[in-house]
Design a protein around this motif. Structure first.
Motif, PDB file in Angstrom:
ATOM      1  N   ARG A  34     -12.585  -7.980   1.833  1.00 40.48           N
ATOM      2  CA  ARG A  34     -11.441  -7.625   2.680  1.00 40.48           C
ATOM      3  C   ARG A  34     -10.410  -8.754   2.670  1.00 40.48           C
ATOM      4  NH1 ARG A  34     -10.462  -6.401   8.833  1.00 40.48           N
ATOM      5  NH2 ARG A  34      -8.608  -7.665   8.980  1.00 40.48           N
ATOM      6  N   ASP A  57       0.864  -1.175   0.000  1.00 41.72           N
ATOM      7  CA  ASP A  57       0.000   0.000   0.000  1.00 41.72           C
ATOM      8  C   ASP A  57       0.905   1.231   0.000  1.00 41.72           C
ATOM      9  OD1 ASP A  57      -1.644   2.094   0.462  1.00 41.72           O
ATOM     10  OD2 ASP A  57      -2.728   1.176   2.124  1.00 41.72           O
ATOM     11  N   PRO A  74      -7.328   2.605   3.949  1.00 43.21           N
ATOM     12  CA  PRO A  74      -6.801   1.586   4.856  1.00 43.21           C
ATOM     13  C   PRO A  74      -7.775   1.280   5.986  1.00 43.21           C
ATOM     14  CG  PRO A  74      -5.368   3.534   4.765  1.00 43.21           C
ATOM     15  CD  PRO A  74      -6.473   3.778   3.823  1.00 43.21           C
ATOM     16  N   ILE A  75      -7.949   0.006   6.251  1.00 46.20           N
ATOM     17  CA  ILE A  75      -8.853  -0.407   7.324  1.00 46.20           C
ATOM     18  C   ILE A  75      -8.354   0.160   8.652  1.00 46.20           C
ATOM     19  CG2 ILE A  75      -9.702  -2.432   8.581  1.00 46.20           C
ATOM     20  CD1 ILE A  75      -9.756  -3.875   5.870  1.00 46.20           C
ATOM     21  N   GLN A  89     -14.130  -1.174  11.624  1.00 42.74           N
ATOM     22  CA  GLN A  89     -13.118  -2.223  11.466  1.00 42.74           C
ATOM     23  C   GLN A  89     -13.748  -3.582  11.756  1.00 42.74           C
ATOM     24  OE1 GLN A  89      -9.239  -1.703  13.072  1.00 42.74           O
ATOM     25  NE2 GLN A  89      -9.185   0.487  12.675  1.00 42.74           N
ATOM     26  N   GLY A  98     -10.603  -2.052   2.258  1.00 45.00           N
ATOM     27  CA  GLY A  98      -9.171  -1.807   2.202  1.00 45.00           C
ATOM     28  C   GLY A  98      -8.702  -1.624   0.770  1.00 45.00           C
TER      29      GLY A  98
END
Lengths: 378, 324, 377
Positions: free
Chosen positions: C330, A126, C312-313, C321, C308
């Motif tokens: 996910r 990421d 971002p989770i 979450q 995600g």
């Protein structure tokens, strides 16, 4: 056009909307739920980047550096590692975004040469998150260095060098706290409205075809324009209610600053609703099967609005060809307008370009939609 | 007899179709149909499923564009004045096509609005439509919950709310129980009595008897038209005799190839014989059969059913087609 | 049982083949979206439109500006003459970054004073702003190191200061920091999710609405057989989808694939089972196609956003979450990214695979039982 016939169409359509409470509930509750989920879920601000630390030296100095990572508030140190293999596994399994490795001879090297290095292994899958994490780490290391320099200067009683230094004074406008929510939530509103709008109208015509009521309808003197307006106007009301709910949540719940003009917002929202509903209607007219209509509606709304409207990914960073394509991704205009009105207090005049885009789209869609419907079976 | 004799109508006939043809790709659904319906006439459109009845009606309503030919309805050209045509027709499609999620009253109000029924007249017309459909007291019932016969009558009610001079009803009684069908036809005749011209399609042969005139259609072609009586008289192209005789096989054998005998077929325990009108009287037939050793019990002229006529015409159509 | 499932399967495939536009609707959009989104999805910041107000006009000030341009991150689109011009540039989206070099910049640097450098960023897009500010920091630091060091060399007698700690950055899995590598696997999963859920959700509702469901239900077919016959085609379509878009990712976008295809296949199969289960579940809650459609929109968008895929989770509130724990996408994104970029196998990914299997099991079981209930009522 006959007002009488138009009214009959509108009244019938409104009744049908009210008769299907399940769909109506979905249409009204959906924006609330989506705002809740997306408003909170769509964020790029990682406040607590999970990192792991492998402190090989484990001296007072290295522990104080590690405690700086902790104290900065940007990281959560999820694990202490004790081997290179541990680093490998933690990154492989995605347990942390970065692993900080402090070498065994860190203090000694720093003391003898005045320079030492800390290794930061990133899971760069990421890229954005690892970039942000890297920025945070650099900031902490800069703090460590500043302290080293201060201590050195104090010890030697002189300044590090005889020349000046640049004092960088960064300032941020419009979104002073750089809170990604302020920039993303107006986009979320645009996306939700685009989705609901298309969903509302995209089945109204194909449903009549599949149920056989269309054959009756087109045998009457009702005109194509009356059918279109009769179907769009009731849904326009639903769409504007949805818009009001979403925008109110944006301001009062998510505390996104609203600095612009309410009237500009209303005009832009009405235009956008018209475009969105018109597109749903057009799909519905063109595609007689509900299945195909819904697939196409999903296709032309969900991903394009999410990915090409500038709501997440900045359009000016895309390749030229894709930038050209985004010109027909109508939510991009509304996203720009919303951000302008909310954050920059932009006026009608400032926003003439995206507004013009919406106007052009509205005219085009209404024109195409009114022509698309033929009162024929073949 | 592949086309009805032209020129029998007048210029102010309610429905005029000339050479209407509809092709879907290579398939010809309707093949040069020419017909006229006079004002106040109830015209029955008879033929098996897929014969082209619905397509013809849809062309007359302007829902489907003809590949060839022209038509006018209530004095307006279907091609160039489709809006005016729609103002002057009532249409009931084959499939039930009212809004199931709206009530009886709401459906009527909707169509009244679409047809711009004057506001002052709406109440009266709605009362009439409701009573005609036998739905008094059910005005606030959702249409989806009504039984088939009521739905059909309500659909008719919606189609005539604006007092159209011409009605197109496409198989309005299919799937409706006999009693309800009977009532439905009474309604149509009431309308006809008030000068409404009706074209109604059906595949129930017995319903043909209720029409002033019928048009038989098969595989896209109009194969005969006339009043039910005329068709029964002339449809077979001769006179039908019913014979009680034995042995039937020998009798059938005997009649084969005899000049003047058009058709002979075993029909239960009897023999049906179609003879050229005038060519063979009952006496001739009796003599002929007795001469071949057939015992003849009785012999009398019989009136064919419309079904007989239709089967005959279809069979002949097939023969000529096979030859040609 | 397999005989009847086979009959259902043949019927489904026949209907699919008869529907000439279906193939076009299934394949062409997939390919087009993959190509477009593959290019569009990027957080990379380069060529940021920048306006410069240089009030010093000295060699060091010009040197600083050229450092900005040379980095490739900033494009100078306007050389402002006044503070108000710079402000207007940012107001009207002409520039995102404004750099103000005050008069006396060079003099201050040379005389050992602190030289202020003002940088203004349009924070509307906080992410771009944050990253751009990071680059500003780096460039200024580099400029200081070079220019200041040069000046220091001229100033004799200064003691040598320690250079301090350097952060040695080691990006694993994606050394070039190409964010295409991150997004492409995400797009593959998202596209598949959308297509398969909507196909499945509609399949049963459609039969119900058209009336053929009743016809099938009066036959001796069992609900499990019916559901299998209905869903296996979508499962197969989903597998084909994944194969197709993966091929585009690897061959066109050159995303490295260093893992084991078998792991990806296992992950894809479990993911598709869960997704088909989700579609079925949605269809048991819808009476009309419009409702199925609305539900579809209602669920697919959050599942897509909260996976995600881009956000971002770790940045979500705790409650959300937890919500992502029931999102098959996910887990699939973790698996597909890990297989593509990290090359890890079952030993690392088993928890994610197990989670998808559990989700699939629960959703399929619930939808079969709900379907059975609706059959008997």
């Amino acid at each position: 056009m006959s007002p009488r016939r138009l009214f009959a169409m509108m009244y019938k359509e409104a009744l049908q909307i009210l008769r299907d409470p399940r769909s109506l509930a979905i249409a009204l509750v959906m924006p609330l739920m989506q705002m809740g989920l997306l408003g909170y879920g769509v964020s790029l601000d990682i406040k607590h980047v999970p990192i792991c630390v492998y402190d090989q030296e484990n001296s007072q100095l290295t522990r104080s550096i590690v405690s700086r990572f902790d104290a900065a508030g940007w990281f959560s140190i999820d694990r202490r590692l004790h081997s290179q293999a541990g680093v490998r596994h933690a990154i492989d399994a995605g347990e942390c975004i970065a692993a900080v490795v402090i070498p065994v001879d860190f203090s000694r090297t720093l003391a003898s040469t005045g320079a030492a290095s800390i290794q930061a292994v990133f899971d760069a899958t990421d890229v954005n998150t690892s970039n942000i994490a890297q920025g945070y780490l650099q900031g902490i290391v800069a703090g460590v260095n500043a302290e080293i320099e201060t201590r050195w200067s104090a010890a030697h009683g002189v300044r590090a060098s005889g020349v000046g230094r640049i004092d960088l004074q960064p300032g941020t406008w419009f979104n002073e706290t750089l809170d990604s929510r302020n920039f993303i939530i107006p986009g979320v509103v645009a996306v939700i409205l685009a989705l609901i709008g298309a969903q509302l109208t995209s089945l109204t015509v194909s449903r009549e075809w599949e149920r056989g009521t269309m054959e009756q309808l087109i045998s009457t003197p009702v005109t194509a324009l009356e059918v279109m307006l009769g179907k769009l106007i009731p849904y326009f009301v639903v769409g504007m209610i949805d818009a009001a709910v979403c925008l109110a949540l944006t301001v009062f719940w998510f505390d996104v600053p609203f600095r612009g003009n309410l009237l500009t917002l209303f005009a832009a929202t009405a235009l956008f609703s018209l475009v969105v509903l018109g597109i749903g209607y057009m799909i519905s007219v063109r595609i007689r099967s509900q299945l195909a209509a819904s697939q196409i509606a999903l296709l032309v709304t969900l991903l394009p609005t999410t990915l090409l409207s500038g709501y997440t990914f900045p359009i000016d960073q895309m390749p030229r060809v894709i930038q050209a394509i985004t010109l027909i991704v109508y939510p991009r205009y509304y996203v720009t307008i919303l951000r302008g009105i909310f954050l920059k207090a932009s006026t009608l005049f400032d926003l003439w370009q995206p507004l013009l885009g919406l106007v052009v789209f509205a005219i085009l869609i209404v024109w195409l939609a009114s022509r698309a419907f033929h009162k024929r079976l073949d | 007899m592949s086309a009805p004799p032209p020129g029998t109508g007048s210029a102010d006939d309610a429905v005029i179709a000339e050479g209407l043809t509809k092709r879907f790709g290579a398939f010809t659904a309707v093949d040069r149909v020419t017909l006229r319906i006079a004002r106040g006439e109830v015209m029955g459109f008879i033929g098996p499923n897929g014969a082209g009845k619905s397509t013809t009606i849809r062309m007359l309503c302007g829902l489907v564009e003809p590949s060839e030919g022209r038509a006018s309805v209530a004095g307006f050209d279907v091609g160039s004045q489709s809006q005016a045509v729609r103002e002057h027709i009532g249409y009931m499609s084959q499939k039930f096509s009212l809004y199931g999620d709206l009530t009886v009253r709401e459906n009527l109000r909707f169509f009244a609005g679409i047809y711009r029924v004057p506001a002052g007249e709406f109440a009266g017309r709605m009362r009439y439509a409701v009573s005609m459909a036998g739905l008094e007291g059910q005005e606030n019932t959702r249409v989806a919950t009504l039984a088939g016969g009521w739905k059909q009558r309500l659909a008719l009610g919606c189609a005539i709310l604006h007092h159209p001079p011409v009605l197109f009803l496409d198989e309005p009684t299919s799937g409706v129980e006999p009693e309800a069908r009977r009532r439905f036809w009474d309604l149509i005749h009431d309308l006809a009595a008030n000068g409404v011209t009706t074209l109604v399609s059906t595949h129930y042969m017995e319903e043909a008897e209720y029409c002033n005139r019928i048009a038989l259609i098969d595989r896209g072609k109009l194969i005969a038209s006339g009043s039910p009586g005329e068709l029964r008289q002339r449809g077979l192209g001769g006179v039908l005799y019913e014979l009680e005789c034995s042995p039937l096989g020998a009798a059938l054998e005997a009649l084969r190839g005899v000049p003047g005998i058009l058709e002979a077929a075993i029909f239960g325990d009897r023999l049906h014989v179609v003879a050229d009108s005038g060519a063979a009287g009952t006496a001739d037939l009796t003599g002929l059969l007795r001469g071949r050793g057939v015992a003849v019990g009785s012999i009398r002229p019989a009136l064919p059913t419309l079904e007989d006529v239709f089967v005959h015409l279809v069979a002949r159509g097939l023969e000529t087609r096979a030859v040609g | 049982m397999f005989g009847r499932v086979g009959v259902m399967l043949v019927k489904e495939l026949l209907q699919l083949r008869r529907d000439r536009t279906a193939m076009m609707r299934l394949i062409i959009p997939l390919v087009v979206q993959m190509l477009m989104f593959g290019y569009a999805a990027t957080f990379t910041v380069h060529h940021v439109p920048t306006t410069v107000l240089d009030l010093d006009r000295s060699a060091p000030s010009r040197g600083l500006v050229s450092h900005f341009v040379a980095s490739g991150r900033f494009d100078v689109v306007d050389e402002a003459q006044s503070q108000s011009q710079l402000q207007s540039d940012i107001d009207h989206n002409v520039a995102v970054v404004g750099i103000v070099i005050h008069a006396g910049f060079a003099r201050d640097l040379g005389s050992g004073k602190t030289a202020p450098l003002q940088v203004v960023v349009d924070g509307t897009n906080s992410n771009t702003a944050l990253i751009a500010l990071g680059y500003v920091n780096q460039i200024v630091a580099q400029f200081s190191a070079e220019e200041v060091a040069a000046l220091a060399r001229q100033a004799a007698g200064a003691a040598r200061a320690p250079s301090g700690v350097t952060l040695q950055v080691v990006p694993w899995f994606n050394p070039g920091l190409e964010d295409t590598w991150f997004f492409i696997p995400g797009i593959i999963g998202s596209l598949t999710l959308m297509q398969v859920v909507s196909l499945t959700a509609f399949a049963i509702v459609r039969e119900r609405e058209v009336g053929t469901l009743e016809q099938i239900l009066v036959s001796p077919i069992r609900s499990v057989e019916f559901i299998l016959g209905k869903t296996v085609p979508f499962f197969l379509i989903g597998l084909a989808d994944i194969a197709l878009v993966c091929a585009i990712g690897i061959l066109w976008f050159k995303v490295p694939f260093i893992g084991d295809p078998a792991v990806l296949l296992a992950g894809s199969a479990l993911f598709l089972l869960a997704v088909v289960g989700m579609g079925l579940l949605l269809s048991t809650y819808s009476h009309t196609q419009q409702q199925a459609f609305a539900l579809n929109f209602f669920f697919v968008n959050p599942f897509f956003i909260l996976s995600g895929f881009a956000f971002p989770i770790a940045a979500m509130p705790k409650v959300l979450q937890w919500f992502t724990l029931i999102n098959p996408l996910r887990y699939f994104l973790i698996v597909i990214r890990a297989v593509f970029l990290k090359g890890v196998g079952f030993s690392v990914l088993w928890p994610d695979l197990a989670a998808m299997a559990a989700l699939a099991l629960v959703m399929l079981a619930v939808s079969v039982s709900r379907f059975r209930a609706s059959m008997s009522s």
